[in-house]
Design an enzyme around this catalytic site. Structure first.
Site, PDB file in Angstrom:
ATOM      1  N   ARG A 279       0.838  -1.211   0.000  1.00 39.26           N
ATOM      2  CA  ARG A 279       0.000   0.000   0.000  1.00 39.26           C
ATOM      3  C   ARG A 279       0.868   1.254   0.000  1.00 39.26           C
ATOM      4  O   ARG A 279       0.568   2.237  -0.659  1.00 39.26           O
ATOM      5  CB  ARG A 279      -0.958   0.018   1.210  1.00 39.26           C
ATOM      6  CG  ARG A 279      -1.649   1.378   1.372  1.00 39.26           C
ATOM      7  CD  ARG A 279      -2.927   1.329   2.197  1.00 39.26           C
ATOM      8  NE  ARG A 279      -2.774   0.598   3.439  1.00 39.26           N
ATOM      9  CZ  ARG A 279      -2.150   1.037   4.526  1.00 39.26           C
ATOM     10  NH1 ARG A 279      -1.594   2.243   4.541  1.00 39.26           N
ATOM     11  NH2 ARG A 279      -2.066   0.289   5.607  1.00 39.26           N
TER      12      ARG A 279
ATOM     13  N   LYS B 130      -6.890   6.146 -19.735  1.00 40.84           N
ATOM     14  CA  LYS B 130      -7.045   6.660 -21.087  1.00 40.84           C
ATOM     15  C   LYS B 130      -5.742   6.519 -21.871  1.00 40.84           C
ATOM     16  O   LYS B 130      -5.256   5.423 -22.013  1.00 40.84           O
ATOM     17  CB  LYS B 130      -7.553   8.110 -21.009  1.00 40.84           C
ATOM     18  CG  LYS B 130      -8.664   8.321 -19.952  1.00 40.84           C
ATOM     19  CD  LYS B 130      -9.956   7.585 -20.247  1.00 40.84           C
ATOM     20  CE  LYS B 130     -10.949   7.565 -19.092  1.00 40.84           C
ATOM     21  NZ  LYS B 130     -11.250   8.839 -18.466  1.00 40.84           N
TER      22      LYS B 130
ATOM     23  N   ASP C  70      -6.019  18.609 -14.960  1.00 46.95           N
ATOM     24  CA  ASP C  70      -6.321  17.241 -15.374  1.00 46.95           C
ATOM     25  C   ASP C  70      -5.867  17.125 -16.829  1.00 46.95           C
ATOM     26  O   ASP C  70      -6.474  17.696 -17.729  1.00 46.95           O
ATOM     27  CB  ASP C  70      -7.833  16.999 -15.241  1.00 46.95           C
ATOM     28  CG  ASP C  70      -8.237  15.566 -15.594  1.00 46.95           C
ATOM     29  OD1 ASP C  70      -7.493  14.921 -16.363  1.00 46.95           O
ATOM     30  OD2 ASP C  70      -9.295  15.111 -15.117  1.00 46.95           O
TER      31      ASP C  70
ATOM     32  N   TYR D  75     -15.045  17.190 -16.597  1.00 41.23           N
ATOM     33  CA  TYR D  75     -15.456  15.784 -16.655  1.00 41.23           C
ATOM     34  C   TYR D  75     -16.597  15.532 -15.665  1.00 41.23           C
ATOM     35  O   TYR D  75     -16.521  15.958 -14.506  1.00 41.23           O
ATOM     36  CB  TYR D  75     -14.233  14.926 -16.309  1.00 41.23           C
ATOM     37  CG  TYR D  75     -14.499  13.445 -16.253  1.00 41.23           C
ATOM     38  CD1 TYR D  75     -14.716  12.717 -17.412  1.00 41.23           C
ATOM     39  CD2 TYR D  75     -14.524  12.757 -15.041  1.00 41.23           C
ATOM     40  CE1 TYR D  75     -14.962  11.364 -17.369  1.00 41.23           C
ATOM     41  CE2 TYR D  75     -14.761  11.401 -14.973  1.00 41.23           C
ATOM     42  CZ  TYR D  75     -14.980  10.707 -16.155  1.00 41.23           C
ATOM     43  OH  TYR D  75     -15.223   9.365 -16.103  1.00 41.23           O
TER      44      TYR D  75
END
Ligand code: PLP
Length: 378
Positions: A46, A195, A170, A98
């Site tokens: 983690r 993406k 972004d 978005y």
């Protein structure tokens, strides 16, 4: 090293035992300590993992930042950045960001005490007017989704800096191959690696890239504390995808330009939104701050929803699906798909109509993509 070379050569060479040519998947949740004081750089996955670290080094080099944290989705990357702020802080964002980010801001982080104002980012006076003493961040998405509005990152960074706020961009829609926000004064960059960075539609992921020690430390702390990091296997998939980012983006853009020109001259199409077309309202700005026009485009088909239904059903190569940035071409209908989490009023305000279609152009041959649309629109 130039960009394409960094894509291939950063974050490899991790296996000193067998000299593997690619970075292995370190599928281990924990790592053995040599003694009570020493480990070899990793103790628990983690907090850190060699495969994930390799991806983080790679993306850091592509964006030109100082550090990166790879997360399990784009939304978790954005979640991490919101922890740079305190209850009462105000964030200014575009009204056409978005849809998932809008939802996260408007209904999750607003409940936790952050304040958001949504403005027309292209109108710098509106941004200046929205600034208050509580403004701590300007959230930048350029090009915007789905209408490909471009905003001036250098100007927004300047406005933010003089108000004592930071900028977060972004950069999902263009990838660092086509745009590097740090070069325009932006402070923090986020991606949905789902993406273009991964590029093969087979993983969801995200990352936060930082450019100052203070932000790097805070993001690293938050990603570990909240448990936002991605799995070693997902990190490996993205690392594998990112090696071909340069050649893929070139192929994506060839197809996008060909399709944009075709649609622009088609009698059944009212309007095309693609920054590479010279009549796009921010074409000159795009040329100035981007190193490519990307491969996302939207258009308005004549005849409203019935025409939309006919076109998407007749297309053979373009799959009706959300998402973007993969090698295969996709088409989607923002009104009922990607932007359904916005109210209808908010969608209309953002300029999304019942005739808007958004296309993610893949890397198929441009002639095949154009002839698929030629059939569907006839
Ligand atoms: C897809 C996307 C996101 C969200 O990423 P996920 O990986 O789906 O969580 C955020 N911003 C933009 C611009 C996106 O396209």
């Amino acid at each position: 090293m130039r960009f394409e070379t960094r894509c291939v050569h950063t974050g490899v060479d991790k296996d000193s035992t067998f000299n593997s040519a690619t970075t292995p998947i370190y599928a281990s949740s924990t790592f053995r300590w040599d003694d009570l004081k020493t480990h070899r750089g990793f103790d628990y996955t983690r907090s850190g993992n060699p495969t994930r670290r390799a991806l983080e080094e790679n993306i850091t080099a592509l964006e030109g930042g100082i550090d990166c944290r790879a997360t399990c989705t784009g939304m978790s990357a954005i979640t991490a950045t919101m922890h740079l702020f305190q209850p009462g802080d105000q964030i200014i964002a575009g009204h056409d960001i978005y849809g998932g980010t809008y939802r996260l801001f408007d209904s999750v982080f607003r409940n936790m005490g952050l304040d958001f104002v949504f403005v027309r980012m292209g109108d710098l006076d509106q941004v200046r007017k929205a600034i208050t003493p509580r403004t701590k961040c300007i959230w930048i998405e350029t090009p915007s989704n789905p209408l490909l509005n471009i905003v001036d990152m250098a100007a927004l960074s300047q406005i933010a800096r003089s108000a004592g706020a930071i900028t977060i961009a972004d950069n999902t829609f263009l990838s660092p191959y086509c745009q590097r926000p740090f070069e325009h004064g932006v402070d923090v960059v986020v991606h949905s690696t789902t993406k273009y960075l991964n590029g093969h539609s087979d993983v969801v992921g995200g990352c936060v890239v930082t450019n100052s020690k203070e932000h790097a430390e805070k993001i690293s702390y938050v990603v570990n504390a909240l448990g936002l990091a991605c799995s070693p296997f997902d990190a490996w998939l993205v690392l594998r995808g990112v090696k071909t980012l340069g050649p893929r983006m070139e192929a994506h853009q060839r197809g996008a330009m060909a399709l944009a020109r075709f649609l622009d001259s088609h009698p059944q199409v009212d309007r095309v939104y693609y920054p590479g077309l010279t009549d796009h309202p921010q074409h000159e700005l795009a040329k100035r701050q981007q190193t490519g026009f990307g491969a996302m485009l939207s258009f308005e088909v004549k005849g409203g929803r019935p025409s939309v239904e006919r076109v998407v059903s007749k297309l053979k190569l373009f799959q009706l699906a959300e998402s973007l940035g993969g090698v295969e071409s996709l088409i989607e209908y923002p009104d009922s798909m990607s932007h359904a989490s916005m109210s209808e009023a908010a969608r209309r305000e953002a300029g999304i109509t019942d005739s808007t279609l958004r296309v993610s152009v893949g890397i198929e041959h441009p002639d095949d993509l154009v002839s698929d649309f030629s059939n569907a629109l006839s």
